[in-house]
Design a protein around this motif. Structure first.
Motif, short mmCIF file in Angstrom:
data_model
loop_
_atom_site.label_atom_id
_atom_site.label_comp_id
_atom_site.label_asym_id
_atom_site.label_seq_id
_atom_site.Cartn_x
_atom_site.Cartn_y
_atom_site.Cartn_z
N ALA A 46 -23.68 -37.10 23.97
CA ALA A 46 -22.64 -38.03 24.41
C ALA A 46 -22.76 -39.42 23.81
N SER A 47 -23.94 -39.81 23.37
CA SER A 47 -24.13 -41.16 22.83
C SER A 47 -24.13 -41.21 21.30
N ASP A 48 -23.86 -40.09 20.65
CA ASP A 48 -23.93 -40.02 19.18
C ASP A 48 -22.59 -40.38 18.55
N ARG A 49 -22.30 -41.67 18.53
CA ARG A 49 -21.02 -42.16 18.05
C ARG A 49 -20.73 -41.74 16.61
N ALA A 50 -21.73 -41.73 15.76
CA ALA A 50 -21.52 -41.44 14.34
C ALA A 50 -20.94 -40.05 14.13
N TYR A 51 -21.41 -39.07 14.88
CA TYR A 51 -20.89 -37.72 14.74
C TYR A 51 -19.43 -37.64 15.20
N PHE A 52 -19.11 -38.30 16.30
CA PHE A 52 -17.72 -38.28 16.77
C PHE A 52 -16.80 -39.02 15.81
N GLU A 53 -17.26 -40.12 15.25
CA GLU A 53 -16.48 -40.84 14.24
C GLU A 53 -16.29 -40.00 12.99
N LYS A 54 -17.32 -39.26 12.61
CA LYS A 54 -17.22 -38.37 11.44
C LYS A 54 -16.17 -37.28 11.71
N ALA A 55 -16.17 -36.74 12.92
CA ALA A 55 -15.19 -35.70 13.27
C ALA A 55 -13.76 -36.24 13.15
N ILE A 56 -13.52 -37.44 13.66
CA ILE A 56 -12.19 -38.03 13.56
C ILE A 56 -11.82 -38.25 12.09
N GLY A 57 -12.77 -38.72 11.30
CA GLY A 57 -12.52 -38.94 9.88
C GLY A 57 -12.16 -37.67 9.14
N LEU A 58 -12.72 -36.55 9.56
CA LEU A 58 -12.41 -35.27 8.94
C LEU A 58 -11.06 -34.72 9.39
N LEU A 59 -10.71 -34.96 10.64
CA LEU A 59 -9.48 -34.40 11.21
C LEU A 59 -8.23 -35.23 10.88
N ALA A 60 -8.36 -36.53 10.93
CA ALA A 60 -7.20 -37.42 10.80
C ALA A 60 -6.34 -37.15 9.56
N PRO A 61 -6.92 -36.90 8.39
CA PRO A 61 -6.06 -36.68 7.22
C PRO A 61 -5.18 -35.43 7.32
N HIS A 62 -5.48 -34.56 8.27
CA HIS A 62 -4.75 -33.29 8.38
C HIS A 62 -3.79 -33.26 9.57
N ALA A 63 -3.41 -34.43 10.06
CA ALA A 63 -2.54 -34.50 11.24
C ALA A 63 -1.23 -33.75 11.02
N ASN A 64 -0.60 -33.94 9.89
CA ASN A 64 0.68 -33.26 9.63
C ASN A 64 0.48 -31.76 9.45
N TYR A 65 -0.57 -31.40 8.77
CA TYR A 65 -0.87 -29.98 8.52
C TYR A 65 -1.05 -29.22 9.83
N PHE A 66 -1.74 -29.85 10.78
CA PHE A 66 -2.05 -29.19 12.05
C PHE A 66 -1.13 -29.64 13.19
N ALA A 67 0.02 -30.19 12.88
CA ALA A 67 0.95 -30.66 13.91
C ALA A 67 1.20 -29.55 14.94
N GLY A 68 0.98 -29.88 16.21
CA GLY A 68 1.23 -28.92 17.28
C GLY A 68 0.12 -27.90 17.49
N ASP A 69 -0.98 -28.02 16.77
CA ASP A 69 -2.07 -27.05 16.87
C ASP A 69 -3.01 -27.41 18.03
N HIS A 70 -3.28 -26.45 18.87
CA HIS A 70 -4.15 -26.69 20.02
C HIS A 70 -5.53 -27.17 19.61
N LEU A 71 -6.19 -26.44 18.72
CA LEU A 71 -7.57 -26.76 18.37
C LEU A 71 -7.69 -28.13 17.71
N TRP A 72 -6.78 -28.44 16.79
CA TRP A 72 -6.85 -29.74 16.11
C TRP A 72 -6.71 -30.87 17.14
N ASN A 73 -5.72 -30.76 18.01
CA ASN A 73 -5.50 -31.79 19.03
C ASN A 73 -6.68 -31.88 20.00
N PHE A 74 -7.22 -30.74 20.39
CA PHE A 74 -8.36 -30.74 21.29
C PHE A 74 -9.56 -31.43 20.63
#
Length: 122
Positions: free
Chosen positions: A49-77
């Motif tokens: 829960a305190s590992d901010r770098a990993y969560f920030e890395k996850a957002i950095g990996l996901l954000a560029p694919h917002a349009n690709y995964f529009a409406g996708d449960h897993l991407w949004n989750f």
């Protein structure tokens, strides 16, 4: 067996660092949106829960694919999850709501929506 299938097995065995090592070895420009999503999932699941770098890395990996995964449960989750653990409940809530719209009745998503709402009102 495909790499995505192998990642699923590693996820089931909670071998998140194996996923991170394998997928990070692939140059970013050669990874598919699906591989980036799996890598983000591994970062989210490997973090405490305190590992901010990993969560920030996850957002950095996901954000560029917002349009690709529009409406996708897993991407949004996964986006909501990373935001939530970065103490950004207001930012996480719309992702969880979109995840629930894509997969109505999902108990995990419903619990995180409620947790976001409780923390926002505090």
């Amino acid at each position: 067996m495909t790499l995505l299938e192998q990642c699923q097995i590693w996820h089931e065995n909670e071998e998140f660092q194996k996923i991170i090592a394998e997928l990070e070895a692939i140059p970013a420009e050669e990874r598919t949106p699906e591989l980036d999503s799996e890598l983000a999932r591994a970062y989210n699941n490997a973090a405490d829960a305190s590992d901010r770098a990993y969560f920030e890395k996850a957002i950095g990996l996901l954000a560029p694919h917002a349009n690709y995964f529009a409406g996708d449960h897993l991407w949004n989750f996964r986006m909501g999850y990373a935001c939530y653990y970065l103490d950004q409940e207001g930012r996480a809530l719309p992702y969880f709501e979109a995840a629930l719209a894509a997969l109505p009745g999902d108990a995990d998503t419903e619990q995180l929506i409620e947790a976001c709402r409780e923390r926002i009102t505090l």
